[in-house]
Design a protein around this motif. Sequence first.
Motif, PDB file in Angstrom:
ATOM      1  N   ASP B  35       0.805  -1.224   0.000  1.00  0.00           N
ATOM      2  CA  ASP B  35       0.000   0.000   0.000  1.00  0.00           C
ATOM      3  C   ASP B  35       0.841   1.278   0.000  1.00  0.00           C
ATOM      4  O   ASP B  35       0.289   2.379   0.056  1.00  0.00           O
ATOM      5  N   HIS B 289      -2.834   2.483   3.012  1.00  0.00           N
ATOM      6  CA  HIS B 289      -3.636   1.276   3.200  1.00  0.00           C
ATOM      7  C   HIS B 289      -5.146   1.533   3.292  1.00  0.00           C
ATOM      8  O   HIS B 289      -5.935   0.959   2.529  1.00  0.00           O
ATOM      9  N   ARG B 293      -8.342   0.675   0.659  1.00  0.00           N
ATOM     10  CA  ARG B 293      -9.489  -0.181   0.983  1.00  0.00           C
ATOM     11  C   ARG B 293     -10.813   0.574   0.796  1.00  0.00           C
ATOM     12  O   ARG B 293     -11.826  -0.023   0.423  1.00  0.00           O
ATOM     13  N   GLU B 296     -11.570   0.686  -2.856  1.00  0.00           N
ATOM     14  CA  GLU B 296     -12.014  -0.635  -3.333  1.00  0.00           C
ATOM     15  C   GLU B 296     -13.370  -1.020  -2.752  1.00  0.00           C
ATOM     16  O   GLU B 296     -13.861  -2.125  -2.999  1.00  0.00           O
ATOM     17  N   GLN B 298     -14.198  -1.639   0.387  1.00  0.00           N
ATOM     18  CA  GLN B 298     -14.203  -2.481   1.596  1.00  0.00           C
ATOM     19  C   GLN B 298     -14.595  -1.692   2.849  1.00  0.00           C
ATOM     20  O   GLN B 298     -15.080  -2.257   3.824  1.00  0.00           O
TER      21      GLN B 298
END
Lengths: 334, 334
Positions: B35, B289, B293, B296, B298
């Motif tokens: 990341d 990081h 996420r 994406e 998440q």
Amino acid sequence: MLQGHQSWLFPNRPVILASAAIGGPFEAKGPLAEDFDTLHGDLLLGQDSWEKAERVLLEEACDKAIEKAGITKENVNFFLAGDLMNQIISSNFGARTLTIPFLGMFGACSTSMETLAVASLIIDSQSADYVLAGTCSHNATAEKQYRYPTEYGSQKPPTAQWTATAAGAAVVSAKGKGLHVTSATIGRVVDMGLKDPFNMGGAMAPAALSTIEAHFRDLRIPYDHYDLVVTGDLGKVGHSILCDLLQQHRIEIPLERYQDCGMMIYGDNPNVWSGASGCGCSAAVTYGHLFRRMREGQIKRLLVVATGALLSPISYQQGESIPCIAHAVAIETE
Amino acid sequence: MLQGHQSWLFPNRPVILASAAIGGPFEAKGPLAEDFDTLHGDLLLGQDSWEKAERVLLEEACDKAIEKAGITKENVNFFLAGDLMNQIISSNFGARTLTIPFLGMFGACSTSMETLAVASLIIDSQSADYVLAGTCSHNATAEKQYRYPTEYGSQKPPTAQWTATAAGAAVVSAKGKGLHVTSATIGRVVDMGLKDPFNMGGAMAPAALSTIEAHFRDLRIPYDHYDLVVTGDLGKVGHSILCDLLQQHRIEIPLERYQDCGMMIYGDNPNVWSGASGCGCSAAVTYGHLFRRMREGQIKRLLVVATGALLSPISYQQGESIPCIAHAVAIETE
């Protein structure tokens, strides 16, 4: 905001409800003594270290400003402060005492106007009701941290400056009566390659020029708009350099309307060499002396250009030159 | 703003156009290595001092974030940064290289969210088009400044933390596509009297509690509003204390939704004792990081509570306890 612009106009005209200045024994002998709220005869302020004494200066300035504003610390939404100490401990510990939500800032001696600029932005954008801005410095903590043990009695060149033992604070509000903050210009770091930490006025003058140039360009106001333009702490050496630079760059501020806080606080005292410096210098001169003159109607429009030398002993020891900055805040009576 | 409140809601939903994370050789071995935008194999980054290496980390993070945002540094109105070094020299010299108007800030390891919070306020109040926020830390500069010469090989207790060699930066904008900053809470200084600089997680946990409590109170949102709440760098010891404190104060954030950046960057590596710390820790974990996420899908709603221990070696040597602070910023995908 136009590309390249770096100034904020404050349409809601944040109000400086009150301000306060605290000084030490040396400041008590200067020509601005009467403009301090409190002057201490003891450089230690009854504390057992210089660092704790510096913190007390800031705490007293904040308490006094809050008291004069007629509010309590519970009314204050945010406290913005910084100082010269490593990790700005005077401000951190002051914020612990005050228990007001805290934004720590660092701009060396430009911190006075850095905190006032951001405090005014917070108020202007209706993001708080009351914001407290403050800063401080202490001659003995600065000598200890930046220079030599004072016991050495090491000589200094005539370009050196005397760190003020002083603190200043101001309460900024959306409402109420007081002076108005009308605009602010955030400075760029300017470094002309000077490496002498005993000539900070010379190093900082080009940073002051850069911010003054940007301020008048961004705001499109005439060079005689302000009754008084003051720089933070260029001292005699830096003041003289800036006068030359202003002329060279055709920034035609009437020279009789330009002064420097570092030349005001101790008058002509030759023991301070080129003049005063330290975060507390421009803060105490502005929040004490200049604001009193504004309240009395002697000055209607003021531009304070606080200058800062952003070096550390480590950067100096590693052979680096001195990065400098200046932040400007305009204050008007109407 | 209601008296006692300390949070900003951002109705204009400032956009994080891009962010970047840079790391060192130790970070390259951790579970979040993928990341980072750049990972350096050389702890000196080709420089001749640790301090200069730290500065390069910040400069690279800023350059990368600006590049990924598809703009140039000339487009950026203001640069907000701070770090752990005395007089925040990494940021000052970084600002010299970038030449963007600069506001220096200091909140120790909370600087990541302090700068992001103020950057977002500037954007939300339409006081700039683009603001860059960044911070950095370096293991060797922090050891040198705060602790013992590393050559001593002095042992540390299991409550100690490992300063991350990392930097993170984000470009915040009024327009464009990206994650949204929806609110921020500015912390108060909290000091429970702990004096052990090798247990900063324990010292900082009550400051995190104070800010989390204020955030949910000011915003009147349910405790399960966020998919993830992360603290900056409490490490295992502080994380465990905060879990207890949240329960005691009936702040019912589902515990499976609470993590700590200081426990994430190096995974279960026992050589970092309680976990990671340093301004670069929460910055790199968040900007590298966690934002990946979020992009994406998440995580949709994230609250980052960056914690800072506002001590200096001088305050510690003078027998002072550790004043701590935490600043929280909420980031949402929609």
